[in-house]
Scaffold this active site. Sequence first.
Site, mmCIF file in Angstrom:
data_model
loop_
_atom_site.group_PDB
_atom_site.id
_atom_site.type_symbol
_atom_site.label_atom_id
_atom_site.label_comp_id
_atom_site.label_asym_id
_atom_site.label_seq_id
_atom_site.Cartn_x
_atom_site.Cartn_y
_atom_site.Cartn_z
ATOM 1 N N GLU A 72 -3.330 -9.650 4.214
ATOM 2 C CA GLU A 72 -4.017 -9.234 5.229
ATOM 3 C C GLU A 72 -5.219 -10.381 5.526
ATOM 4 O O GLU A 72 -5.637 -10.802 6.847
ATOM 5 C CB GLU A 72 -4.806 -7.924 5.067
ATOM 6 C CG GLU A 72 -3.694 -6.664 5.390
ATOM 7 C CD GLU A 72 -3.121 -6.645 4.010
ATOM 8 O OE1 GLU A 72 -3.086 -7.238 3.200
ATOM 9 O OE2 GLU A 72 -2.642 -4.969 4.109
ATOM 10 N N GLU A 89 0.950 -1.155 -0.100
ATOM 11 C CA GLU A 89 0.037 0.175 -0.081
ATOM 12 C C GLU A 89 0.917 1.244 -0.083
ATOM 13 O O GLU A 89 0.516 2.129 -0.664
ATOM 14 C CB GLU A 89 -0.929 -0.073 1.054
ATOM 15 C CG GLU A 89 -1.982 -0.926 1.175
ATOM 16 C CD GLU A 89 -2.974 -0.912 2.229
ATOM 17 O OE1 GLU A 89 -2.240 -1.540 3.559
ATOM 18 O OE2 GLU A 89 -3.958 -0.687 2.277
HETATM 19 C C1 3H9 Z 1 -1.057 -5.194 7.044
HETATM 20 O O1 3H9 Z 1 0.051 -4.699 6.773
HETATM 21 C C2 3H9 Z 1 -2.295 -3.972 7.444
HETATM 22 C C3 3H9 Z 1 -2.257 -2.815 6.413
HETATM 23 O O2 3H9 Z 1 -3.086 -3.290 5.358
HETATM 24 C C4 3H9 Z 1 -3.095 -1.750 7.256
HETATM 25 C C5 3H9 Z 1 -2.640 -1.229 8.181
HETATM 26 C C6 3H9 Z 1 -3.488 0.084 8.789
HETATM 27 N N1 3H9 Z 1 5.313 -7.335 11.663
HETATM 28 O O3 3H9 Z 1 8.360 -15.085 8.456
HETATM 29 P P1 3H9 Z 1 9.742 -15.020 8.867
HETATM 30 C C7 3H9 Z 1 8.785 -11.135 12.009
HETATM 31 S S1 3H9 Z 1 -0.888 -6.571 7.895
HETATM 32 C C8 3H9 Z 1 5.903 -7.877 12.700
HETATM 33 O O4 3H9 Z 1 10.199 -15.949 9.524
HETATM 34 P P2 3H9 Z 1 10.581 -15.410 6.146
HETATM 35 C C9 3H9 Z 1 8.490 -12.616 12.207
HETATM 36 O O5 3H9 Z 1 7.458 -12.780 13.308
HETATM 37 C C10 3H9 Z 1 0.392 -7.272 7.450
HETATM 38 N N2 3H9 Z 1 6.803 -8.824 12.493
HETATM 39 O O6 3H9 Z 1 10.508 -15.046 7.770
HETATM 40 C C11 3H9 Z 1 9.766 -13.083 12.366
HETATM 41 O O7 3H9 Z 1 10.056 -12.894 13.700
HETATM 42 P P3 3H9 Z 1 10.965 -13.832 14.499
HETATM 43 C C12 3H9 Z 1 0.681 -7.525 6.261
HETATM 44 C C13 3H9 Z 1 6.886 -9.515 11.480
HETATM 45 O O8 3H9 Z 1 11.697 -14.781 5.335
HETATM 46 C C14 3H9 Z 1 10.567 -12.576 11.456
HETATM 47 O O9 3H9 Z 1 9.912 -11.295 11.124
HETATM 48 N N3 3H9 Z 1 1.824 -8.469 6.002
HETATM 49 C C15 3H9 Z 1 6.204 -9.202 10.332
HETATM 50 O O10 3H9 Z 1 10.314 -16.629 6.103
HETATM 51 C C16 3H9 Z 1 10.983 -13.205 10.166
HETATM 52 O O11 3H9 Z 1 9.731 -13.712 9.514
HETATM 53 C C17 3H9 Z 1 2.117 -9.659 6.244
HETATM 54 O O12 3H9 Z 1 1.232 -10.324 6.563
HETATM 55 C C18 3H9 Z 1 5.180 -8.135 10.532
HETATM 56 N N4 3H9 Z 1 4.564 -7.836 9.456
HETATM 57 O O13 3H9 Z 1 9.268 -14.419 5.521
HETATM 58 C C19 3H9 Z 1 3.377 -10.325 5.877
HETATM 59 N N5 3H9 Z 1 6.475 -10.103 9.245
HETATM 60 O O14 3H9 Z 1 12.462 -14.124 13.850
HETATM 61 C C20 3H9 Z 1 3.763 -11.181 7.126
HETATM 62 C C21 3H9 Z 1 7.454 -10.878 9.853
HETATM 63 O O15 3H9 Z 1 11.262 -13.132 15.893
HETATM 64 N N6 3H9 Z 1 5.145 -11.712 7.142
HETATM 65 N N7 3H9 Z 1 7.761 -10.529 11.151
HETATM 66 O O16 3H9 Z 1 10.337 -15.045 14.751
HETATM 67 C C22 3H9 Z 1 5.642 -12.791 5.876
HETATM 68 O O17 3H9 Z 1 4.666 -13.115 5.391
HETATM 69 C C23 3H9 Z 1 7.011 -13.319 6.169
HETATM 70 O O18 3H9 Z 1 7.215 -12.810 7.304
HETATM 71 C C24 3H9 Z 1 7.820 -12.675 4.964
HETATM 72 C C25 3H9 Z 1 9.333 -13.072 5.297
HETATM 73 C C26 3H9 Z 1 7.327 -13.137 3.857
HETATM 74 C C27 3H9 Z 1 7.919 -10.988 4.865
#
Ligand code: 3H9
Length: 698
Positions: free
Chosen positions: A124, A104
């Site tokens: 999301e 976004e």
């Molecule tokens: C949103 O954006 C709402 C908006 O539309 C509106 C707002 C108003 N936040 O998965 P990994 C941490 S909703 C905080 O193992 P990979 C994760 O917990 C959000 N922490 O790595 C982990 O911590 P730890 C929409 C986050 O390389 C570490 O980072 N976005 C977040 O296998 C590594 O993660 C999503 O839903 C976060 N957003 O995969 C994306 N993301 O090492 C969610 C990750 O302490 N994330 N962490 O265990 C993912 O899909 C995967 O993490 C990603 C990397 C593909 C990015």
Amino acid sequence: MNDVVNYVIDGNLAVVTVNNPPVNALSQAVRQGLLEAIRAAAQDDCKAVVIHCDGRTFIAGADITEFGKPHAEPLLPDLLNEIEASDKIVVAALHGTALGGGFETALSCHYRIALEGAKVGFPEVKLGLLPGAGGTQRVPRLAGVEAALDLMLNGAPVAAESAANLGLIDRVVDDSLLDEAKRYARELVESGARPRRASELQVAQADATIFDAAAAVVAKKARGQTAPPRIIECVRTAMATSFADGQKRERELFTESMKDPQSAAMRHLFFAEREAAKLAGLSKDTPKREINSIGIIGGGTMGGGIAMSFANAGIPVHMVEINDEALARGLSIIDGNYAGSVKRGKLSEERATQCRGLITGHTNYAALADVDLVIEAVFEDPELKKEIFAKLDKTCKQGAILATNTSYQDVNEIAKATNRRSDVLGMHFFSPAHIMKLLEVVRAEKTADEVLATVMALAKRIRKVAVVSGVCYGFIGNRMLQGYFREAQLCLVEGGTPESVDAAMVGWGMAMGPISVADLAGLDVGYKARQALPEDERGDPAAYRVADVLVEAGRLGQKSGKGFYIYDPETRKQSPDAEVHEIVEREAAALGIARRAIDAEEIVDRLIYALVNEGFRILEEGIAQRPGDIDVVYIYGYGFPVWRGGPMHYADAVGLDRVLARINEFRERFGEHHWTPAPLLEKLVGEGRGLADWAERA
Ligand code: 3H9
């Protein structure tokens, strides 16, 4: 600007760099830094702004750890509106995964350039949310209603190249992203381009049937979930009103989603899944062994599926069967599965051939002399398994890991058949193993840390979600299931029908009803296991009497065309059978049970609280490391509804005091044999605590 956002003037450009490891999530500090940067650029003598990220990815979304906490300014939608309103051209440079609020952010910029291999999307929906910072309004304006619905309802990221085809990305480059982004920004300035604001575009009018079709898909694929209908409403609003009104509605629905217990459940799972990969008491630096080849004993359904899981990740597999005939049968099932994947468009012909080429068949253990890991996947005969492990001990090289795929047996006993108990553990896959994501990794008494760490890392390589379990009968998942199935059978004889019991559970959200699951698994499996036990060890006869009668009448479940239901031989379509209703009534009478009306609420509470109560015992015994691990097992292995967060999260959300009260009520009504509350549950209720602070207590 601050610790996480850097701002420099580079010639006629302002270059803004976000650096907030590990995934550049939009924490308050990042939002504040970006706001200050865009305001500074407005004042500075620059012509355009480039926003990019350091580290492995562009912004991967809002910071999920901030959800549920009080709002901290600046709010993301306001920040993005301010970026979009900038008079200076803003270019976003994307690499890695630009997701959710991250994408976004990019869409609020005026132009977007991406590095080849980057992925963009809106996950999301998987958190029970909707894009809440203008995404539901900007995407339909840029890419049309259909693409917007597809991206946001699906939640899966798409490649930058596909996003470019949809009009969401302007340029894809194969190297030097930041240099290319600067070059692009300068080109735009020189060509006299103006800021191009998505909010100022008109949404191309689309046929209203698109929304109905999307709603129909969602009702089936995301049954029970509240976020998808809200996403559809936002996109529909985008087509009908101004950007400002659409964004207002998006905000309202985003706030509703955020407060919805479904989102709390799905966010819990996001973190639980990542926690599950971590081993309590094991440091991140525990050495790991190299795994470059796999041996599999047994080419049945399980062995074949396991072989495919490794081959699909590019790891060569040697599969051993007892003779040529069994081997040919096993390999032909694998061939059939690959052909099916190609036909359904899941794999290209070329890729399927490549993967299949990594699996070779043998009838001699000598083929396993050099492999790095062997997984035994023969039927559940403890003596046979011990024999195999003794043989593997003699055949395999030192340092090879020896795993059993047993669903129930004592892994300590199996390990004792070898002289290398520290190299032995359980790897319990779920059928069909090449599709199901769950892997229970069973840590035996002597399993070395290094072996455990190696297998957990390997699980990630083959794209499984691994959960560690201690040794006990049935490990985490199947042990808990016993009480669940027992209650399903008891509800049936006490007053239900196969249809009413299944409908109650499916209506509550389970992917499949327990009676249909029993038919699918084969009623003869439990029957044989019971026959092997002395009568007084078979449990409550009311809980298996009907099943035994069905098996003795040749009704083995789906595979024989009849079980608790009847199955069409061609289509496998299930229908109720009046004969089974009669059997149930007859057997209830024979057991001295007066049948009564039994409602869906009672069925659900008895089945789910039986799971939960056993879950507490499993936690207390240390079989599972944490409540979230149990939830992950049930979501990925047993069709538990994702939006309820798993059995332990569900119990916590209901309130442990209420769960305990209901279990005590069942104890009064049905006796303490089945319904003695787990001591840990009683203890937590006594202390007035829930499971949410489990990690702090550990
Ligand atoms: C949103 O954006 C709402 C908006 O539309 C509106 C707002 C108003 N936040 O998965 P990994 C941490 S909703 C905080 O193992 P990979 C994760 O917990 C959000 N922490 O790595 C982990 O911590 P730890 C929409 C986050 O390389 C570490 O980072 N976005 C977040 O296998 C590594 O993660 C999503 O839903 C976060 N957003 O995969 C994306 N993301 O090492 C969610 C990750 O302490 N994330 N962490 O265990 C993912 O899909 C995967 O993490 C990603 C990397 C593909 C990015």
